[in-house]
Motif scaffolding. Structure first.
Motif, PDB file in Angstrom:
ATOM      1  N   TYR A  60      27.102  13.773 -38.866  1.00 44.06           N
ATOM      2  CA  TYR A  60      28.232  13.138 -38.574  1.00 44.06           C
ATOM      3  C   TYR A  60      29.425  14.206 -38.799  1.00 44.06           C
ATOM      4  O   TYR A  60      29.818  14.339 -39.845  1.00 44.06           O
ATOM      5  CB  TYR A  60      28.507  11.902 -39.613  1.00 44.06           C
ATOM      6  N   TRP A  61      29.897  14.594 -37.637  1.00 46.66           N
ATOM      7  CA  TRP A  61      31.031  15.787 -37.675  1.00 46.66           C
ATOM      8  C   TRP A  61      32.312  15.195 -37.852  1.00 46.66           C
ATOM      9  O   TRP A  61      32.522  14.347 -36.995  1.00 46.66           O
ATOM     10  CB  TRP A  61      30.629  16.773 -36.530  1.00 46.66           C
ATOM     11  N   PRO A  62      32.921  15.769 -38.801  1.00 42.97           N
ATOM     12  CA  PRO A  62      34.450  15.204 -38.947  1.00 42.97           C
ATOM     13  C   PRO A  62      35.417  15.668 -37.498  1.00 42.97           C
ATOM     14  O   PRO A  62      35.236  16.862 -37.199  1.00 42.97           O
ATOM     15  CB  PRO A  62      34.997  15.944 -40.136  1.00 42.97           C
ATOM     16  N   SER A  63      36.165  14.545 -36.969  1.00 40.58           N
ATOM     17  CA  SER A  63      36.933  15.065 -35.717  1.00 40.58           C
ATOM     18  C   SER A  63      37.854  15.908 -36.040  1.00 40.58           C
ATOM     19  O   SER A  63      38.039  16.681 -34.906  1.00 40.58           O
ATOM     20  CB  SER A  63      37.320  13.754 -35.211  1.00 40.58           C
ATOM     21  N   LYS A 114      20.956  15.200 -34.011  1.00 38.56           N
ATOM     22  CA  LYS A 114      21.632  14.417 -33.207  1.00 38.56           C
ATOM     23  C   LYS A 114      23.275  14.716 -33.892  1.00 38.56           C
ATOM     24  O   LYS A 114      23.345  14.157 -34.975  1.00 38.56           O
ATOM     25  CB  LYS A 114      21.164  12.874 -33.534  1.00 38.56           C
ATOM     26  N   VAL A 115      24.044  15.045 -33.033  1.00 38.05           N
ATOM     27  CA  VAL A 115      25.233  15.292 -33.501  1.00 38.05           C
ATOM     28  C   VAL A 115      26.253  14.228 -32.822  1.00 38.05           C
ATOM     29  O   VAL A 115      26.214  13.789 -31.917  1.00 38.05           O
ATOM     30  CB  VAL A 115      25.853  16.797 -32.999  1.00 38.05           C
ATOM     31  N   VAL A 116      26.960  13.386 -34.094  1.00 38.15           N
ATOM     32  CA  VAL A 116      27.772  12.444 -34.053  1.00 38.15           C
ATOM     33  C   VAL A 116      29.057  12.681 -34.368  1.00 38.15           C
ATOM     34  O   VAL A 116      29.469  13.070 -35.508  1.00 38.15           O
ATOM     35  CB  VAL A 116      27.291  11.105 -34.555  1.00 38.15           C
ATOM     36  N   ILE A 117      30.232  12.538 -33.536  1.00 31.66           N
ATOM     37  CA  ILE A 117      31.638  13.100 -34.039  1.00 31.66           C
ATOM     38  C   ILE A 117      31.978  11.663 -34.820  1.00 31.66           C
ATOM     39  O   ILE A 117      32.149  10.575 -34.356  1.00 31.66           O
ATOM     40  CB  ILE A 117      32.597  13.148 -32.777  1.00 31.66           C
ATOM     41  N   ASN A 118      32.143  12.140 -36.089  1.00 29.46           N
ATOM     42  CA  ASN A 118      32.684  10.822 -36.925  1.00 29.46           C
ATOM     43  C   ASN A 118      34.091  10.839 -36.737  1.00 29.46           C
ATOM     44  O   ASN A 118      34.901  11.318 -37.430  1.00 29.46           O
ATOM     45  CB  ASN A 118      32.491  11.592 -38.435  1.00 29.46           C
ATOM     46  N   GLN A 119      34.778   9.860 -35.924  1.00 30.67           N
ATOM     47  CA  GLN A 119      36.000   9.780 -35.409  1.00 30.67           C
ATOM     48  C   GLN A 119      36.426   8.392 -35.634  1.00 30.67           C
ATOM     49  O   GLN A 119      36.061   7.311 -35.270  1.00 30.67           O
ATOM     50  CB  GLN A 119      36.091  10.139 -33.819  1.00 30.67           C
ATOM     51  N   PRO A 120      37.644   8.169 -36.412  1.00 27.37           N
ATOM     52  CA  PRO A 120      38.237   6.964 -36.452  1.00 27.37           C
ATOM     53  C   PRO A 120      39.047   6.670 -35.091  1.00 27.37           C
ATOM     54  O   PRO A 120      39.154   7.311 -34.332  1.00 27.37           O
ATOM     55  CB  PRO A 120      39.484   7.354 -37.797  1.00 27.37           C
ATOM     56  N   PRO A 121      39.670   5.366 -35.084  1.00 31.79           N
ATOM     57  CA  PRO A 121      40.349   5.060 -34.069  1.00 31.79           C
ATOM     58  C   PRO A 121      41.487   5.766 -33.525  1.00 31.79           C
ATOM     59  O   PRO A 121      42.301   6.317 -34.631  1.00 31.79           O
ATOM     60  CB  PRO A 121      40.789   3.351 -34.247  1.00 31.79           C
ATOM     61  N   ILE A 122      41.735   6.005 -32.279  1.00 35.50           N
ATOM     62  CA  ILE A 122      42.817   6.889 -32.029  1.00 35.50           C
ATOM     63  C   ILE A 122      44.150   6.165 -32.203  1.00 35.50           C
ATOM     64  O   ILE A 122      44.253   5.031 -32.039  1.00 35.50           O
ATOM     65  CB  ILE A 122      42.735   7.298 -30.364  1.00 35.50           C
ATOM     66  N   TYR A 150      43.924  11.451 -34.214  1.00 31.15           N
ATOM     67  CA  TYR A 150      42.292  11.379 -34.322  1.00 31.15           C
ATOM     68  C   TYR A 150      42.016  11.533 -32.800  1.00 31.15           C
ATOM     69  O   TYR A 150      41.103  10.713 -32.389  1.00 31.15           O
ATOM     70  CB  TYR A 150      42.136  10.013 -34.955  1.00 31.15           C
ATOM     71  N   VAL A 151      42.469  12.835 -32.166  1.00 27.27           N
ATOM     72  CA  VAL A 151      41.765  12.875 -31.076  1.00 27.27           C
ATOM     73  C   VAL A 151      41.304  14.325 -31.094  1.00 27.27           C
ATOM     74  O   VAL A 151      41.786  14.990 -31.537  1.00 27.27           O
ATOM     75  CB  VAL A 151      43.143  13.034 -29.920  1.00 27.27           C
ATOM     76  N   ILE A 152      40.088  14.299 -30.486  1.00 22.32           N
ATOM     77  CA  ILE A 152      39.004  15.582 -30.533  1.00 22.32           C
ATOM     78  C   ILE A 152      40.205  16.744 -29.543  1.00 22.32           C
ATOM     79  O   ILE A 152      39.974  16.651 -28.402  1.00 22.32           O
ATOM     80  CB  ILE A 152      37.815  15.422 -30.018  1.00 22.32           C
ATOM     81  N   PRO A 153      40.349  17.686 -30.029  1.00 22.72           N
ATOM     82  CA  PRO A 153      40.989  18.809 -29.393  1.00 22.72           C
ATOM     83  C   PRO A 153      40.040  19.500 -28.442  1.00 22.72           C
ATOM     84  O   PRO A 153      40.040  20.756 -28.445  1.00 22.72           O
ATOM     85  CB  PRO A 153      41.548  19.564 -30.267  1.00 22.72           C
ATOM     86  N   VAL A 203      40.901   8.617 -23.712  1.00 29.02           N
ATOM     87  CA  VAL A 203      39.595   8.577 -24.216  1.00 29.02           C
ATOM     88  C   VAL A 203      39.133   9.821 -24.822  1.00 29.02           C
ATOM     89  O   VAL A 203      39.370  10.849 -24.289  1.00 29.02           O
ATOM     90  CB  VAL A 203      38.610   8.494 -22.770  1.00 29.02           C
ATOM     91  N   SER A 204      38.558   9.819 -26.043  1.00 29.60           N
ATOM     92  CA  SER A 204      38.276  10.787 -26.691  1.00 29.60           C
ATOM     93  C   SER A 204      37.044  10.489 -27.672  1.00 29.60           C
ATOM     94  O   SER A 204      36.988   9.618 -28.353  1.00 29.60           O
ATOM     95  CB  SER A 204      39.590  11.461 -27.670  1.00 29.60           C
ATOM     96  N   GLY A 205      35.941  11.264 -27.183  1.00 28.39           N
ATOM     97  CA  GLY A 205      34.730  11.111 -28.016  1.00 28.39           C
ATOM     98  C   GLY A 205      34.644   9.679 -27.652  1.00 28.39           C
ATOM     99  O   GLY A 205      34.161   9.092 -26.664  1.00 28.39           O
ATOM    100  N   THR A 206      33.998   8.769 -28.860  1.00 30.99           N
ATOM    101  CA  THR A 206      33.677   7.258 -28.798  1.00 30.99           C
ATOM    102  C   THR A 206      34.783   6.393 -28.890  1.00 30.99           C
ATOM    103  O   THR A 206      34.835   5.237 -28.680  1.00 30.99           O
ATOM    104  CB  THR A 206      32.728   7.114 -29.887  1.00 30.99           C
ATOM    105  N   GLN A 207      36.171   6.887 -28.809  1.00 35.07           N
ATOM    106  CA  GLN A 207      37.155   5.985 -28.975  1.00 35.07           C
ATOM    107  C   GLN A 207      38.035   5.940 -27.689  1.00 35.07           C
ATOM    108  O   GLN A 207      38.120   7.023 -26.991  1.00 35.07           O
ATOM    109  CB  GLN A 207      38.114   6.667 -30.021  1.00 35.07           C
ATOM    110  N   THR A 208      38.811   4.988 -27.525  1.00 33.28           N
ATOM    111  CA  THR A 208      39.873   4.716 -26.302  1.00 33.28           C
ATOM    112  C   THR A 208      41.017   4.079 -26.837  1.00 33.28           C
ATOM    113  O   THR A 208      40.740   3.176 -27.654  1.00 33.28           O
ATOM    114  CB  THR A 208      39.124   3.853 -25.271  1.00 33.28           C
TER     115      THR A 208
END
Length: 345
Positions: A60-63, A114-122, A150-153, A203-208
């Protein structure tokens, strides 16, 4: 005597054989264990521990940390087992990367990353006082951590869209600044994009996230705003008649507004003049049949006097999604009341 010696030597031989057999070490079967017990990745000052589930190594990779292309994970495996790639070796940091653990007995078990971006809501700032304004051909920068969080750059996993009043959606080009990771959004200089307010969809990673309001404004540069020529003569017109005003740079012209003033200088709208036609240098308006009759000074700001302004596009730098202004081109007149507007039947 000889018989006694023979028996003694025989017994001694048996004893030595027994002693030798007692010193023989016990043989153990090779270990069959081939598990990954832990996998750690160091990212700057942080240590990220993977979760092991079945044959999956889930990271779980920090965003807020740039995702590297390569890693050197520290891996702990079962006793007497070996892992390939070895602990500390450089490997690809991608989903699907394989790690094989070989037990002492030769049994092999494969694990997959398995790489998962650990991302809170934008989070997108949206307030009455805040409008994101940009001219065509220009760009707007969203400061990371203030207006946008919380947007992945990374443009490969982050997209920016605008939605106009007809629900038509367009994707805009984005980039990110070095260091601060501010998001820069560019609007092309073409007719694909409508002027005015748009909703934002990111839309960024798993979040919208989608803005609730039309907070993204595409506006004209101030240099395109037209000007109306000052009035130099009085105006006399009948109800239902037409008046033409001249100027330069007219475009997207609308109605004209006639304001009047009370004894305290308070302004109110007296009437609107319907736009009949316009060119880049002239605009013609019709006086409504309900326009109050009489003669009024123009431009003196005394009680009962009037001023006239020509409405044009509202989409300039003063535009606000919450309180859109009405942009006008004023018809300047002398303050001495020497010019008048007379409306008759």
């Amino acid at each position: 005597m000889n018989a006694y010696k023979s028996i003694s030597f025989a017994l001694l031989g048996i004893g030595l054989l027994a002693a030798a057999s007692c010193k023989k070490e016990t043989a153990y079967a090779p270990y069959p264990y081939n598990d990954i017990q832990s996998l750690q990745i160091t990212a700057g000052d942080e240590t990220i521990n993977a979760a092991i589930s079945g044959d999956s190594i889930i990271v779980y990779w920090p965003s807020y940390i740039d995702k590297p292309e390569k890693i050197r994970p520290e891996i702990t495996v079962s006793e007497n087992a070996t892992v390939t790639p070895a602990s500390g070796a450089e490997t690809d940091f991608v989903t699907g990367a394989k790690y094989s653990v070989k037990a002492q007995n030769g049994d092999v078990k494969d694990y997959f990353l398995k790489v998962v971006i650990n991302q809170p809501p934008i989070q997108l700032a949206e307030a009455e006082y805040l409008t994101y304004l940009v001219e065509k051909g220009g760009s707007y920068t969203f400061p990371n951590g203030t207006y946008l969080r919380y947007v992945i750059p990374d443009p490969a996993v982050t997209s920016f869209y605008i939605i106009d009043s007809t629900d038509t959606e367009h994707q805009l080009e984005i980039s990110f600044t070095e260091g601060d990771h501010d998001m820069v959004v560019t609007v092309p200089d073409n007719n694909t994009f409508k002027m005015g307010g748009h909703k934002i969809r990111i839309v960024s990673g798993t979040q919208t996230v989608i803005s609730a309001n039309y907070v993204f404004g595409i506006v004209y540069p101030a240099s395109l705003k037209g000007t109306a020529d000052p009035l130099t003569t009085s105006i006399a017109v009948k109800r239902g008649g037409e008046i033409t005003f001249t100027g330069s740079g007219f475009f997207e012209m609308k109605e004209a507004v006639v304001h009047t003033y009370d004894a305290n200088g308070n302004e109110s709208e007296l009437a609107t003049l319907e736009l009949v036609s316009y060119t880049a240098t002239a605009a013609t308006y019709r006086v409504p049949a309900s326009f109050p009759l009489g003669t009024r000074e123009i431009g003196s700001y005394t009680a009962g006097s009037v001023n006239i302004a020509l409405r044009t596009s509202d989409y300039f730098s003063s535009w606000s999604w919450y309180d859109p202004p009405k942009v006008t081109l004023p018809l300047n007149a002398p303050f001495d009341g020497s010019l008048t507007l007379t409306v008759t039947e």
